[in-house]
Write a protein that holds these residues in place. Structure first.
Motif, PDB file in Angstrom:
ATOM      1  N   UNK A 164     -32.801 132.593   8.690  1.00 38.84           N
ATOM      2  CA  UNK A 164     -32.093 132.480   9.964  1.00 38.84           C
ATOM      3  C   UNK A 164     -30.791 133.259   9.892  1.00 38.84           C
ATOM      4  N   UNK A 165     -30.533 134.049  10.945  1.00 35.07           N
ATOM      5  CA  UNK A 165     -29.356 134.906  10.976  1.00 35.07           C
ATOM      6  C   UNK A 165     -28.804 134.987  12.391  1.00 35.07           C
ATOM      7  N   UNK A 166     -27.541 135.356  12.480  1.00 35.74           N
ATOM      8  CA  UNK A 166     -27.010 135.814  13.758  1.00 35.74           C
ATOM      9  C   UNK A 166     -27.486 137.256  13.958  1.00 35.74           C
ATOM     10  N   UNK A 167     -27.337 137.775  15.154  1.00 38.91           N
ATOM     11  CA  UNK A 167     -27.771 139.149  15.418  1.00 38.91           C
ATOM     12  C   UNK A 167     -27.012 140.138  14.542  1.00 38.91           C
ATOM     13  N   UNK A 169     -41.160 132.298  10.426  1.00 38.46           N
ATOM     14  CA  UNK A 169     -40.502 132.361  11.722  1.00 38.46           C
ATOM     15  C   UNK A 169     -40.073 133.797  12.026  1.00 38.46           C
ATOM     16  N   UNK A 170     -39.581 134.078  13.252  1.00 39.00           N
ATOM     17  CA  UNK A 170     -39.292 135.467  13.654  1.00 39.00           C
ATOM     18  C   UNK A 170     -38.359 136.214  12.721  1.00 39.00           C
ATOM     19  N   UNK A 171     -37.244 135.595  12.298  1.00 36.88           N
ATOM     20  CA  UNK A 171     -36.317 136.289  11.407  1.00 36.88           C
ATOM     21  C   UNK A 171     -36.976 136.630  10.075  1.00 36.88           C
ATOM     22  N   UNK A 172     -37.886 135.778   9.638  1.00 37.69           N
ATOM     23  CA  UNK A 172     -38.594 136.048   8.383  1.00 37.69           C
ATOM     24  C   UNK A 172     -39.457 137.294   8.513  1.00 37.69           C
TER      25      UNK A 172
END
Length: 465
Positions: free
Chosen positions: A261-264, A302-305
């Motif tokens: 999980x990250x910020x943009x 998940x998407x960030x992964x």
């Protein structure tokens, strides 16, 4: 007639064990039959937020209540002791005494501690230094420690021969002492690390020959993370990417869930190329983590992964054992990793996609039919998937086109289940749109050898062909 009071003491005490200790104590006013049952309740759940009104938090009344309960129970056997304490100016000597009492004389097997102390004058939180006696008990099977507890300087005095489950939640610990602790737990099977605060942010090593389930939820950046768990079966990781994964040994893994999980801004820094001698997060050796889990049978991402996995496209391992792949999409994240991922799953049987909407780029490859290209569906043709389950279907034309793309190019596809998103335009109540969607799915069933089912809630809208 009061049939409940006529039940045997053991049954009544078992019933009381599902209540908080305060609620169990209040039953003593019901009748003489209930007066002393609290003394034999096998489970104590003590929570000062339940016992006290927030505006009337007084140390003495709460702590006196716990003293009376423990005195009433004496040395009667106790299976579980749960203590949640966020009291102003708490008496740490009395806290130590409670914990020592249940460990030394009561035979407790499940200990759950959540202790946060706040100084009255400065109104600030302080750490509770956990007594080493918590790590010297021959009866403990499960130990949960969380919220404002300092675990430093206790690992050298560990005797927990039968401990199977260890949960550390928002505690502070030295990485080297943590490693010593794990080596002293010969029966450990489950380890849960939630937002552990590592002193010095040094290299963290999770090493255990007996561990079968590992959950890591990280809220801080680590220098390196090593995982040496040859018997591990279930693995869940969520948080940020470590710069390096020195050792990843999970050869017997069955299930894995990787949630980065990250910020943009963090994600842009992670994926970008460094300038000259500049070191960026993109230099992370995250590919080592995926190589370490390459024997997994069921994988969820998940998407960030997926975005991070795109960094490993050229060094992506072959997942020879992978039978089920579960991915989640997001409109702001792409599918750049999907072509290489599907090509490297030679025995994949089930593909679960949580949402088809994703950011379309020219690097989606032939997995996505959103961009026309000369060679279509090559990655799909090489993938032996038999069952596809699609969740969060909205009924848009782009989604319909992608479903048609899957039907055209997955050669072994036998079943497709499409679950309509709740309150979406494709729901049966929206007649104009749902009628168009139903016709499209009926056409899919006629033109394809695959059984296509459209499901809204518990309603099967389109039957198999």
């Amino acid at each position: 007639m009061d049939h409940v009071s006529n039940l045997p003491d053991g049954v009544l005490c078992h019933i009381l064990s599902f209540l908080t200790t305060k609620e169990a104590a209040l039953t003593s006013i019901l009748a003489k039959r209930w007066l002393n049952l609290l003394a034999f309740v096998p489970s104590l759940t003590i929570d000062d937020s339940v016992f006290l009104h927030p505006e009337k938090r007084k140390r003495g009344s709460f702590m006196d209540f716990v003293d009376r309960v423990l005195a009433l129970q004496g040395n009667s056997p106790l299976k579980k002791f749960s203590l949640k304490c966020e009291t102003n100016e708490a008496d740490t000597d009395r806290l130590d005494g409670w914990i020592s009492n249940v460990l030394a004389r009561r035979g407790v097997s499940d200990l759950d501690l959540k202790i946060r102390l706040r100084t009255y004058k400065r109104d600030e939180w302080v750490l509770y230094q956990l007594s080493p006696k918590c790590f010297e008990c021959s009866t403990l099977v499960k130990l949960s420690i969380g919220t404002g507890i300092d675990l430093t300087f206790v690992a050298g005095r560990v005797f927990l021969p039968f401990l199977k489950t260890l949960v550390l939640d928002w505690v502070m610990v030295y990485p080297n002492e943590f490693e010593t602790l794990l080596h002293a737990l010969p029966s450990l099977e489950e380890l849960v690390l939630v937002c552990v605060i590592w002193y010095g942010l040094e290299d963290v090593t999770v090493s255990s020959a007996s561990l079968k389930t590992l959950t890591i939820k990280s809220a801080c950046w680590l220098n390196t993370l090593s995982i040496d768990t040859p018997s591990l079966v279930h693995f869940e990781y969520s948080g940020s990417v470590a710069p390096d994964y020195s050792v990843v040994n999970m050869g017997n893994l069955v299930d894995a869930q990787i949630i980065f999980s990250f910020t943009e801004l963090q994600l842009r820094l992670l994926l970008r190329e460094p300038d000259n001698d500049e070191v960026s997060l993109g230099n992370s050796n995250v590919w080592k983590l995926f190589h370490g889990i390459r024997n997994v049978w069921n994988l969820s991402m998940l998407p960030d992964t997926l975005e991070v996995l795109s960094m490993c496209s050229e060094s992506m391992p072959v997942f020879n054992n992978l039978k089920s792949l579960d991915i989640r999409s997001d409109k702001d994240r792409g599918w750049k990793a999907m072509p290489a991922l599907l090509r490297n799953c030679p025995h994949l049987e089930t593909l679960v996609i949580q949402g088809l909407v994703h950011r379309v780029t020219d690097k989606c490859g032939d997995v996505c039919g959103c961009i026309s290209r000369e060679v279509k569906g090559l990655s799909l043709r090489l993938c032996p998937v038999k069952v596809i389950k699609i969740h969060g279907f909205q009924g848009t034309m782009k989604e319909m086109a992608l479903i048609k793309h899957f039907l055209d190019y997955f050669p072994c596809l036998k079943e497709m289940e499409v679950y309509v998103e709740e309150n979406s335009p494709a729901q049966p109540g929206n007649h104009e749109i749902s009628k168009r969607v139903l016709k499209m799915f009926e056409l899919y069933n006629k033109l394809s050898s695959c059984n296509v089912r459209l499901i809204a809630g518990n309603i099967l809208c389109v039957r198999s062909g």
